[in-house]
Design an enzyme around this catalytic site. Structure first.
Site, PDB file in Angstrom:
ATOM      1  CB  VAL A  11      -3.159   4.392   0.234  1.00 47.68           C
ATOM      2  CG1 VAL A  11      -2.088   3.812  -0.658  1.00 47.68           C
ATOM      3  CG2 VAL A  11      -2.843   5.850   0.540  1.00 47.68           C
ATOM      4  CB  THR A 122       4.114   7.622   4.211  1.00 49.26           C
ATOM      5  OG1 THR A 122       3.180   7.961   3.186  1.00 49.26           O
ATOM      6  CG2 THR A 122       5.211   8.672   4.291  1.00 49.26           C
ATOM      7  CB  ALA A 215      -5.425  31.456   1.843  1.00 44.79           C
ATOM      8  N   GLY A 216      -5.281  29.080   4.108  1.00 45.22           N
ATOM      9  CA  GLY A 216      -6.070  28.099   4.827  1.00 45.22           C
ATOM     10  C   GLY A 216      -5.843  28.177   6.316  1.00 45.22           C
ATOM     11  CB  CYS A 223      -0.580  12.544   4.577  1.00 46.19           C
ATOM     12  SG  CYS A 223      -1.442  11.168   3.866  1.00 46.19           S
ATOM     13  CE  LYS A 226       0.422   8.678   8.306  1.00 43.53           C
ATOM     14  NZ  LYS A 226       1.636   8.377   7.592  1.00 43.53           N
ATOM     15  CE  LYS A 284      -7.470  16.330   0.566  1.00 43.79           C
ATOM     16  NZ  LYS A 284      -6.407  16.141  -0.380  1.00 43.79           N
TER      17      LYS A 284
HETATM   18  N1  LIG Z   1      -4.665   8.901   2.847  1.00 43.32           N
HETATM   19  C1  LIG Z   1      -3.848   9.531   2.008  1.00 43.32           C
HETATM   20  O1  LIG Z   1      -4.212  10.526   1.380  1.00 43.32           O
HETATM   21  C2  LIG Z   1      -2.440   9.038   1.788  1.00 43.32           C
HETATM   22  C3  LIG Z   1      -1.681   9.566   0.724  1.00 43.32           C
HETATM   23  C4  LIG Z   1      -0.386   9.117   0.513  1.00 43.32           C
HETATM   24  C5  LIG Z   1       0.167   8.177   1.389  1.00 43.32           C
HETATM   25  N2  LIG Z   1      -0.569   7.692   2.440  1.00 43.32           N
HETATM   26  C6  LIG Z   1       0.061   6.677   3.285  1.00 43.32           C
HETATM   27  O2  LIG Z   1      -0.483   5.407   2.975  1.00 43.32           O
HETATM   28  C7  LIG Z   1      -0.608   4.591   4.145  1.00 43.32           C
HETATM   29  C8  LIG Z   1      -2.041   4.155   4.333  1.00 43.32           C
HETATM   30  O3  LIG Z   1      -2.841   5.307   4.563  1.00 43.32           O
HETATM   31  P1  LIG Z   1      -4.439   5.254   4.503  1.00 43.32           P
HETATM   32  O4  LIG Z   1      -4.914   6.646   4.653  1.00 43.32           O
HETATM   33  O5  LIG Z   1      -4.852   4.434   3.330  1.00 43.32           O
HETATM   34  O6  LIG Z   1      -4.743   4.430   5.855  1.00 43.32           O
HETATM   35  P2  LIG Z   1      -6.131   3.849   6.359  1.00 43.32           P
HETATM   36  O7  LIG Z   1      -6.084   3.883   7.829  1.00 43.32           O
HETATM   37  O8  LIG Z   1      -7.270   4.490   5.630  1.00 43.32           O
HETATM   38  O9  LIG Z   1      -6.085   2.306   5.865  1.00 43.32           O
HETATM   39  C9  LIG Z   1      -5.219   1.334   6.381  1.00 43.32           C
HETATM   40  C10 LIG Z   1      -5.939  -0.003   6.340  1.00 43.32           C
HETATM   41  O10 LIG Z   1      -5.029  -1.053   6.687  1.00 43.32           O
HETATM   42  C11 LIG Z   1      -5.741  -2.053   7.403  1.00 43.32           C
HETATM   43  N3  LIG Z   1      -4.776  -2.905   8.099  1.00 43.32           N
HETATM   44  C12 LIG Z   1      -3.975  -2.606   9.157  1.00 43.32           C
HETATM   45  N4  LIG Z   1      -3.212  -3.663   9.487  1.00 43.32           N
HETATM   46  C13 LIG Z   1      -3.517  -4.654   8.616  1.00 43.32           C
HETATM   47  C14 LIG Z   1      -3.042  -5.985   8.431  1.00 43.32           C
HETATM   48  N5  LIG Z   1      -2.095  -6.503   9.216  1.00 43.32           N
HETATM   49  N6  LIG Z   1      -3.578  -6.724   7.445  1.00 43.32           N
HETATM   50  C15 LIG Z   1      -4.528  -6.223   6.642  1.00 43.32           C
HETATM   51  N7  LIG Z   1      -5.018  -4.969   6.761  1.00 43.32           N
HETATM   52  C16 LIG Z   1      -4.508  -4.191   7.728  1.00 43.32           C
HETATM   53  C17 LIG Z   1      -6.674  -1.241   8.284  1.00 43.32           C
HETATM   54  O11 LIG Z   1      -7.773  -2.024   8.753  1.00 43.32           O
HETATM   55  C18 LIG Z   1      -7.112  -0.130   7.329  1.00 43.32           C
HETATM   56  O12 LIG Z   1      -8.286  -0.478   6.636  1.00 43.32           O
HETATM   57  C19 LIG Z   1      -0.064   5.442   5.296  1.00 43.32           C
HETATM   58  O13 LIG Z   1       1.287   5.142   5.477  1.00 43.32           O
HETATM   59  C20 LIG Z   1      -0.230   6.864   4.774  1.00 43.32           C
HETATM   60  O14 LIG Z   1       0.690   7.743   5.342  1.00 43.32           O
HETATM   61  C21 LIG Z   1      -1.852   8.091   2.643  1.00 43.32           C
END
Ligand SMILES: NC(=O)c1ccc[n+]([C@@H]2O[C@H](COP(=O)([O-])OP(=O)(O)OC[C@H]3O[C@@H](n4cnc5c(N)ncnc54)[C@H](O)[C@@H]3O)[C@@H](O)[C@H]2O)c1
Length: 391
Positions: A11, A122, A215-216, A223, A226, A284
């Protein structure tokens, strides 16, 4: 606009890069030193179509930078996006917010002028209220906490960001709303896609649409699993019974068992020494993300039953199976040529036009299509022993 992104994962990295592409000055921060070192050298930690080119271009233009220095990055920015992970708490199914609150404590130390703090991670409803309380407790400096939920889909993240269905901004502050609207203006100018609402409503916002209803083998990824668990946990706190969400979770958890039953049926309960090939193993297409992929449940079971399991995956070999009996083959042809059963697990485009009639040398080989990519009638015409989902 000077933007600081904290957490440079899927993100954070996608959002930061796209904001820089729109002309903003962006610093992407992460506490993973290796990740930041790599990003500085142009090594991108995730597979996401189009991302690498955008990063290289914007770094060159000096609009996009990477750093581990969270303090200075916060101090020098006008808007701070919190994009750290919110995984499920193992014991309670609640969202684990320790990474979010660590960032909030860093912001508190470095709040040197008016800033907007945006939760893109999130988070459960009312998290914004808690963040506000923490930041208020010491500072006289004004700030606003805004909820801006992220809807990007891995594999289509750049497009989802640049051409959003909608941008949701949750805040009661007129000032923060104006600034956020200006920030997103290049993306929302043509269509009425900007939704201003209260912070709590934005924290609850959801997107369910036909693009998710295909279908899947069940949902996976980082996401849905959790977030549905966290939603049920939050509902308990508010004494509400979200029975539909609970049923969805239970149904998804046991989905792989239905698939295993079907595989047994297709193979007439003779799995021992059979060659089974998976086409795709990620949860996916368009991503190398293996989190909660159904293949992680199906493959160990088949290995246990004595099958010879191999797979072809467009994003390459995966270490997740942790089992030297699972063989990665780097092209579709070789992966399938000796297969007794081919399981189409992930709907990558390259699996959509296969000549299934000649794909294996084995007599009576079977195909189990978990994504309904092919028409059963056509397969019947071609005399291919073809099975799919729900039809
Ligand atoms: N991946 C998706 O498709 C998606 C879509 C919508 C929402 N989200 C939400 O967005 C959020 C992030 O998801 P993601 O998939 O990008 O996670 P991710 O695990 O890919 O990335 C999180 C990053 O944060 C860093 N981090 C953790 N603590 C830190 C700190 N104190 N200081 C600096 N960096 C720090 C980690 O090293 C990591 O690189 C989650 O809440 C997720 O639910 C994800």
């Amino acid at each position: 606009m000077k933007i600081c992104i904290i957490g440079s994962g899927y993100v954070g990295l996608v959002s930061g890069t796209c904001f820089s592409e729109l002309g903003n000055n962006v610093i992407c921060v992460d506490n993973n030193k290796q990740k930041i070192e790599n990003l500085k050298k142009g090594v991108i930690p995730i597979f996401e179509p189009g991302l690498e080119e955008l990063i290289i271009r914007n770094v060159k233009q000096k609009r996009l930078n990477f750093s581990t220095d969270v303090n200075n990055s916060i101090r020098n920015s006008d808007i701070i996006f919190i994009c750290v992970g919110t995984p499920t708490n193992k014991n309670s199914n609640k969202a684990n917010l320790k990474y979010v609150y660590k960032v909030v404590s860093d912001i508190k130390k470095n709040l040197n002028k008016y800033k907007i703090i945006v939760t893109k991670s999130t988070v459960p409803v009312t998290t914004g209220d808690q963040i506000e309380k923490i930041l208020e407790s010491k500072n006289k400096i004004k700030f606003d906490v805004v909820s801006n939920p992220e809807f990007l889909r891995e594999g289509e993240a750049i497009r989802d960001f640049m051409y959003p269905d909608r941008v949701v901004i949750g805040t009661n502050s007129k000032k923060a709303n104006n600034i956020m609207k200006n920030l997103y203006l290049p993306l929302i100018k043509k269509k009425n896609r900007y939704f201003h609402t209260t912070r709590r409503a934005a924290e609850l916002d959801n997107r369910i649409g036909d693009r998710f209803l295909r279908a899947g083998p069940g949902y996976g990824g980082s996401c849905f699993p959790k977030d549905t668990s966290a939603l049920v946990s939050t509902s308990k706190q508010f004494k509400t019974n979200l029975s539909i969400v609970k049923s969805v979770i239970n149904s998804n958890k046991s989905r792989y068992k239905i698939l295993l039953n079907k595989i047994n049926k297709i193979m007439k309960n003779k799995l021992k020494s059979k060659n089974i090939t998976f086409l795709g193993v990620t949860f996916k297409p368009g991503t190398d993300d293996m989190r909660e992929a159904t293949s992680l449940k199906l493959i160990p079971y088949l290995i246990n039953k004595g099958s010879n399991v191999s797979y072809y995956e467009p994003t390459g070999i995966k270490s997740n199976f942790n089992n030297n009996k699972v063989k990665y083959i780097n092209n579709i042809k070789d992966a399938c040529k000796k297969a007794d059963l081919i399981i189409i697990h992930t709907e990558w485009n390259e699996f959509k036009q296969l000549n299934l009639k000649k794909i294996s040398n084995k007599k009576n080989y079977k195909i189990y299509d978990l994504r309904n990519l092919y028409s059963p009638e056509k397969m019947k015409e071609h005399k291919v022993s073809y099975f799919s989902i729900g039809r």
